[in-house]
Design an enzyme around this catalytic site. Structure first.
Site, PDB file in Angstrom:
ATOM      1  N   GLU A  80      68.256-123.490  82.154  1.00  0.00           N
ATOM      2  CA  GLU A  80      67.296-124.032  83.094  1.00  0.00           C
ATOM      3  C   GLU A  80      66.116-124.746  82.429  1.00  0.00           C
ATOM      4  OE1 GLU A  80      67.178-124.169  86.556  1.00  0.00           O
ATOM      5  OE2 GLU A  80      69.299-123.641  86.358  1.00  0.00           O
ATOM      6  N   SER A 364      70.987 -77.493 134.455  1.00  0.00           N
ATOM      7  CA  SER A 364      70.316 -76.204 134.271  1.00  0.00           C
ATOM      8  C   SER A 364      69.716 -76.018 132.890  1.00  0.00           C
ATOM      9  CB  SER A 364      71.296 -75.066 134.564  1.00  0.00           C
ATOM     10  OG  SER A 364      71.651 -75.051 135.926  1.00  0.00           O
TER      11      SER A 364
END
Length: 819
Positions: A80, A364
């Site tokens: 690079e 319940s």
């Protein structure tokens, strides 16, 4: 282009740069205005194992340069920016060449950017294809080189650059392509990744392996030419095949997916992590957080196995489960559906543990909240209620007449028994008593208790989000709930009345180690420990021999079943002191009745599949947990004798039939005054006690206000049975007066002893010891003057009946004695 026009083109470039120079950018300002670099966050289990990474479009994990191998750094520099260590951020030669090419073609063709410039582009200026942007990039690059070292810049660059396949930064790239951290990359792997930077799509090793290999070898060649690697290392690296270990981001499965979904909702709805949802999203998916959750992989796996071991078939209902440590509020396991990853299941991604979109009726399983409200209201566990019938006038003018499961009738039943056997009718009457006769007030007190204990704890993250509705049917669970809040509320009972808000997270730290969140158990005492002790004692019996017996695991545990109307929802919620789990079973598409032929058992009650799932989980989950009792409090009871006809404390003259003796938890008893009437003893009807056993007759007379006097008589009736009474039944006698009862005595047969020749005194003693009475007659045996008569004064010379005769005990034996 005509060579004569090149100076003109170069002049245009220089003119553009000169114009831009009039407004030079400032690095500090750019840094201040630049958005934070997105980083991947990681979600860990309680044991430190990774559950899943979280990231938005950029998968990035920042690592220091010390964890980036030299081969990686050299490979990137070689391909690079080979003069990286020689320039001051700008490679003038490369820049002018690129600017000339761009200007002469009329568009941006060549980059010419150094590593420093590339970092500036990624971090500050963006990638707009203009000369002015390029100039700003160059200026900022130069300024950056005056501020940071080459190594610092290179580290930042390697953490920002894109490597393709969603991987930003060298760490994410190493994990994405090779399944390893950057610190473990080989030379060949480093060269391949470095080669991707210029064109990640063109050199993608997944879809273009040959191009990727050629590019890798190009990088290796450049490294050799620059003296970064030895010829031998080069030769070895170029011969290596490209072996990828690709992490499939879009299809990767991870454990506890429903829990992860819940955690995301918890985080994104929590204002402590940002003012807006977008702020929180950015922090979670871009903030590089390290999140240690409360989930325990072993318990999570056991929860999933428990569900799948009971609900075996695709035609079976779905199940959801949430497991919480009641002492800390930590969510230990969560099952939100059948299979989160099933692409053919339209409910796969619906988290039923958090209520889905609506929540489901509790049935319940809601009764423990009424139980607590009743105990707090001074209702004794032994207080009786009608368990067979009730008619409730409703606010709309209609009358509600609820029934019991399968139409069962219980007569009058205690609060404790009504809980153990889950008697709906009795509980509606209990709710009415909680409201002092106003059933709507009772319903309000019940839902207030439920909310205080943990129901609706988490409306930001679960459904339903509406408040509990205080209607008469609330007592039998018509309000919708979810497994998270039910587990949380039952946790209050498991922890002595202290409620701890549930949390999915232990700690959250930022990438630099700063603690962003630390869970702290903040128990709030919401129910009196004495009340909880009594309630837990009753709920333990539900599992021992009540409706929840199928969940019994043989250690101290509380629990309650729940079945919604039409059998559309079934629940079991229970706990040991260290863990509480709530299980729901039903169909996610709606209120589908779970009866044959829809289900293979009919009907599905809370005591069937839900209790079985709960037990299957808890048997394994508690395997290594010590057996502990629930926290208890020294419960003091107060007993009151209440004149139920006047609503005051009975006085000494209150007729017993008007007295109801009730036991209360100390502090919940009603504050009553002593009755002023009556002021003297009353004439009361004498009850019939004939035919009763002696003890039962005495108790009945005492309870009726009389004193019992007992006499015994021989009888052919069963011994110990009352055969007579005085006064007779039905007569009226003064309160506290005496009623004499005659009790049958057992008649035994004894052998008459021989007492001939004994003195009268000795004969009496022998007969008495044998169980007989003696009757004495004096008569001369013969004439004492007769020489043949052996007359002895006071000696028995005859007896009747004779010796050896069997007679009932207590019979009289006649003895004849010489005078």
């Amino acid at each position: 282009m005509n060579p004569s026009r090149r100076p003109l083109a170069l002049g245009l470039v220089l003119a553009t740069l000169a114009a831009s120079a009039c407004n030079l950018p400032d690095l500090k300002q750019e840094q201040a205005e630049a958005p934070a670099l997105p980083q991947t966050s990681f979600v860990f289990a309680a044991d430190g194992s990774l559950i899943t990474p979280l990231h938005a479009e950029q998968n990035r994990v920042i690592v220091p340069l010390s964890k980036i191998p030299e081969n990686v750094r050299n490979a990137v520099v070689a391909i690079e920016d080979k003069r990286y260590y020689d320039h001051m951020g700008i490679d003038v030669k490369a820049l002018l060449r690129a600017a000339y090419v761009d200007a002469t073609t009329g568009r941006i063709v060549e980059g010419g950017s150094t590593i420093t410039q590339q970092y500036v582009k990624n971090a500050y200026t963006g990638d707009e294809q203009t000369l002015s942007r390029k100039f700003r990039e160059a200026v900022l690059a130069y300024q950056l080189e005056q501020t940071l070292s080459k190594d610092e810049i290179l580290a930042r660059y390697l953490n920002t650059v894109y490597f393709g396949n969603g991987a930003y930064g060298i760490q994410a790239a190493a994990e994405t392509y090779f399944g390893r951290p950057a610190s473990e990359l080989t030379l060949a792997q480093a060269a391949l990744l470095a080669g991707l930077i210029a064109a990640p799509a063109d050199y993608d090793p997944v879809v273009r392996p040959n191009l990727a290999t050629n590019r890798r070898n190009q990088v290796l060649t450049q490294m050799r030419e620059l003296g970064m690697i030895e010829p031998g290392a080069f030769a070895s690296a170029v011969q290596r095949p490209v072996n990828l270990h690709i992490r499939q981001r879009s299809t990767e499965r991870y454990p506890a997916p429903y829990f992860v979904d819940y955690f995301k909702q918890w985080f994104l709805s929590n204002p402590r992590f940002g003012k807006t949802v977008q702020d929180r999203y950015d922090l979670l998916f871009k903030g590089g957080l390290r999140i240690q959750t409360t989930i325990v992989p072993r318990l999570q796996e056991q929860a999933e196995q428990a569900v799948h071991s009971i609900l075996l078939y695709r035609s079976d209902p779905y199940a959801a489960m949430t497991v919480i440590d009641p002492r800390t509020g930590y969510i230990k396991a969560m099952v939100g559906g059948r299979n989160y990853w099933d692409p053919n299941d339209r409910f796969a991604k619906v988290n039923l543990a958090a209520g889905g979109s609506t929540g489901r009726q509790a049935g319940s399983a809601f009764k423990p909240f009424t139980l607590v409200a009743a105990l707090e209201h001074g209702i004794s566990p032994s207080q009786y209620f009608n368990g067979s019938s009730v008619a409730v006038p409703l606010s709309d003018g209609t009358v509600w007449t609820p029934g019991n499961a399968e139409g069962s009738s219980y007569g009058y039943i205690s609060l404790e028994s009504a809980t153990i056997n889950s008697v709906n009718v009795a509980y509606v009457n209990i709710e009415k008593a909680v409201g002092d006769g106003d059933i709507y007030l009772g319903a309000q007190r019940v839902v207030d208790t439920a909310k205080r204990m943990g129901i609706r704890c988490c409306t930001q993250t679960t459904s339903p989000k509406n408040q509990l509705v205080p209607v008469p049917s609330a007592v039998i669970g018509t309000n919708e709930v979810n497994t998270l809040e039910m587990a949380s509320a039952y946790g209050t009972l498991a922890d002595g009345g202290a409620h701890v808000a549930p949390t999915p997270v232990v700690t959250i730290t930022t990438p630099d180690g700063k603690v962003l969140y630390q869970a702290r158990a903040n128990p709030k005492q919401v129910v009196n420990p004495a009340i909880v002790t009594v309630a837990d004692g009753i709920l333990q019996k539900v599992v021992l021999y009540g409706t929840g017996a199928a969940a019994n695991i043989g250690r101290p545990q509380i629990g309650k079943t729940g079945t919604a109307q039409n059998y559309s929802d079934a629940w079991f919620v229970g706990a040991v002191p260290q863990l509480v789990a709530a299980v729901w079973v039903g169909f996610p598409q709606g209120q589908v009745s779970m009866q044959f032929p829809t289900t293979r058992i009919s009907p599905v009650y809370g005591g069937t599949w839900p209790a079985q799932i709960w037990r299957a989980f808890m048997v394994n989950a508690t395997h290594n947990l010590p057996v502990k009792p629930f926290p208890t409090s020294n419960v003091r009871f107060v007993t009151l004798r209440i004149d139920v006809t006047q609503g005051c404390l009975a006085n000494p003259y209150t007729p017993p039939q008007n007295v109801d003796t009730q036991t209360f938890i100390a502090g919940t008893e009603p504050q009553l005054k002593v009755c002023k009437q009556p002021t003297s003893y009353q004439l009361l009807p004498v009850p019939s006690v004939i035919g009763l056993k002696e003890s039962a007759a005495i108790d009945l007379l005492r309870s009726a206000g009389f004193v019992a006097n007992v006499a015994y008589a021989a009888s052919d009736q069963r011994a110990g049975t009352v055969i007579a009474q005085d006064p007779q039944a039905g007569q009226r006698a003064l309160q506290t007066s005496t009623v004499t009862i005659t009790v049958s005595r057992k008649v035994s047969t004894e052998v008459v002893p021989n007492v001939l020749g004994m003195t009268q005194a000795a004969a009496r003693t022998v007969l008495r010891d044998a169980g007989f009475e003696a009757s004495v007659q004096e008569q001369q045996q013969c004439d004492p003057a007769d020489p043949a008569c052996s007359y002895q004064t006071g000696v028995v010379w005859a007896q009747s009946p004779s010796a050896g005769t069997k007679l009932p005990s207590g019979s009289t034996i006649t003895i004849i004695v010489n005078p």
